[in-house]
Scaffold this active site. Structure first.
Site, PDB file in Angstrom:
ATOM      1  N   ASP A 160       0.824  -1.307   0.054  1.00 51.37           N
ATOM      2  CA  ASP A 160       0.110  -0.170   0.120  1.00 51.37           C
ATOM      3  C   ASP A 160       0.957   1.353  -0.079  1.00 51.37           C
ATOM      4  OD1 ASP A 160      -2.912   1.045   0.654  1.00 51.37           O
ATOM      5  OD2 ASP A 160      -1.715   2.191   1.663  1.00 51.37           O
ATOM      6  N   ASN A 168      -2.978  12.846  -3.448  1.00 56.91           N
ATOM      7  CA  ASN A 168      -4.261  13.249  -4.091  1.00 56.91           C
ATOM      8  C   ASN A 168      -4.695  14.630  -3.776  1.00 56.91           C
ATOM      9  OD1 ASN A 168      -4.741  11.398  -6.050  1.00 56.91           O
ATOM     10  ND2 ASN A 168      -5.950  10.221  -4.707  1.00 56.91           N
ATOM     11  N   HIS A 173      -5.608  14.600  -8.395  1.00 56.68           N
ATOM     12  CA  HIS A 173      -5.983  13.411  -8.789  1.00 56.68           C
ATOM     13  C   HIS A 173      -4.976  12.932  -9.912  1.00 56.68           C
ATOM     14  CE1 HIS A 173      -9.002  12.248  -5.716  1.00 56.68           C
ATOM     15  NE2 HIS A 173      -9.338  13.460  -5.805  1.00 56.68           N
ATOM     16  N   ASP A 177      -2.721   9.882 -10.184  1.00 54.39           N
ATOM     17  CA  ASP A 177      -2.921   8.786 -11.273  1.00 54.39           C
ATOM     18  C   ASP A 177      -1.337   8.322 -11.860  1.00 54.39           C
ATOM     19  OD1 ASP A 177      -5.470   8.484 -10.939  1.00 54.39           O
ATOM     20  OD2 ASP A 177      -6.326   9.548 -12.642  1.00 54.39           O
ATOM     21  N   GLU A 203      -4.986   2.604  -4.002  1.00 53.52           N
ATOM     22  CA  GLU A 203      -3.384   2.461  -3.901  1.00 53.52           C
ATOM     23  C   GLU A 203      -2.593   1.238  -3.387  1.00 53.52           C
ATOM     24  OE1 GLU A 203      -4.600   4.393   0.031  1.00 53.52           O
ATOM     25  OE2 GLU A 203      -5.582   4.051  -2.165  1.00 53.52           O
TER      26      GLU A 203
END
Length: 282
Positions: A160, A168, A173, A177, A203
């Site tokens: 993770d 973010n 965002h 990405d 994630e």
């Protein structure tokens, strides 16, 4: 098609028998003609009738055998059509000539392979994460079942990205990405060719080390962790991208659910212990 439909009452479910019956009747036309002629003239030549009868029966047997053999490629073509419906590739296509059967084989084989390729692309698209290009959860489970078939040793890891929500929130965002894409490439390039990586959700990523011990899997993951900052460039150089991971031993595909639970719990323990570390499930 008119003659075909007109003769459908003859063996409705057996086209080959209908064809053989038509051949049988056609071969007997000379014999029937001679019998009718001699019946009208009232002149019976038993020798000629006997020879004609034997020749007709012999020709009938030979003709029916030959037609039955010539129908075998059509039966094979039906098997190829079943492969088309099942979405299987046709690898052993019989070699035909330039005649009707050859064109039939070529057309069916081409249709089967194109259909199989189309279905493979659809399955692959359904099992791939569109953002990272890695397998998604469904794709991972399908591939893991195959990889773990007969495997005596395997290790599962759940990874993770640390503080991803803050990434973010701070950078947007779109940048989040991009981080996921970079992380996926870093992960895929860092594992062994025999291993399997996938995006588990959000994630979170999952890695299956087939034929590896805990120590071997841990060594690979540590290299990934220490080299993450080099391969994943952040908008802010002061931001250190890290991940936390949990590692668990896996005994066959039947134990995948339990190993996933253990690795997930170990990953949360690593986060609670300060993040940017690996935790081995007890």
């Amino acid at each position: 098609m008119r003659f075909y439909h007109a003769t459908r009452f003859l063996f409705p479910r057996r086209y080959e028998l209908r064809l053989l019956l038509v051949c049988f009747l056609a071969v007997h036309v000379p014999l029937i003609t001679v019998l009718m002629f001699e019946a009208v003239t009232m002149h019976w030549d038993l020798t000629i009738l006997g020879v004609l009868l034997v020749a007709t029966l012999a020709g009938t047997a030979l003709g029916l055998s030959a037609i039955h053999a010539l129908l075998t490629p059509v039966t094979r073509a039906i098997d190829l059509l079943e492969a088309v419906h099942a979405g299987r590739r046709v690898l052993d296509v019989p070699v035909g000539g330039q005649d009707l059967v050859g064109r039939l084989y070529l057309g069916v084989a081409r249709a089967a392979n194109e259909n199989a390729a189309r279905m493979e692309r659809l399955v692959d698209a359904a099992e791939r994460d569109p953002l990272t290009g890695l397998r998604n959860r469904r794709g991972f489970l399908d591939s893991a079942e195959t990889l773990l078939d007969g495997a005596t040793e395997a290790v599962l890891a759940i990874i993770d990205i640390d503080h991803f929500k803050q990434i973010n929130d701070r950078f947007g965002h779109a940048e989040g990405d991009r981080v996921l894409e970079q992380f996926a490439r870093h992960l895929e390039n860092g594992i062994r060719r025999t291993d399997l990586a996938a995006r588990w959700g959000g994630e979170e990523f999952i890695v299956l080390f087939v034929g590896a011990s805990i120590a071997e899997a841990q060594a690979v993951l540590e290299r990934l962790r220490t080299g993450l900052a080099r391969d994943c460039v952040m908008p802010d150089p002061a931001w250190e991208l890290t991940f936390s991971g949990g590692v668990a031993r896996l005994a066959g595909f039947a134990g995948l659910g339990e190993a996933t639970h253990q690795a997930d719990a170990a990953m949360y323990a690593a986060k609670q212990a300060g993040r940017n570390r690996l935790q081995i499930a007890s």
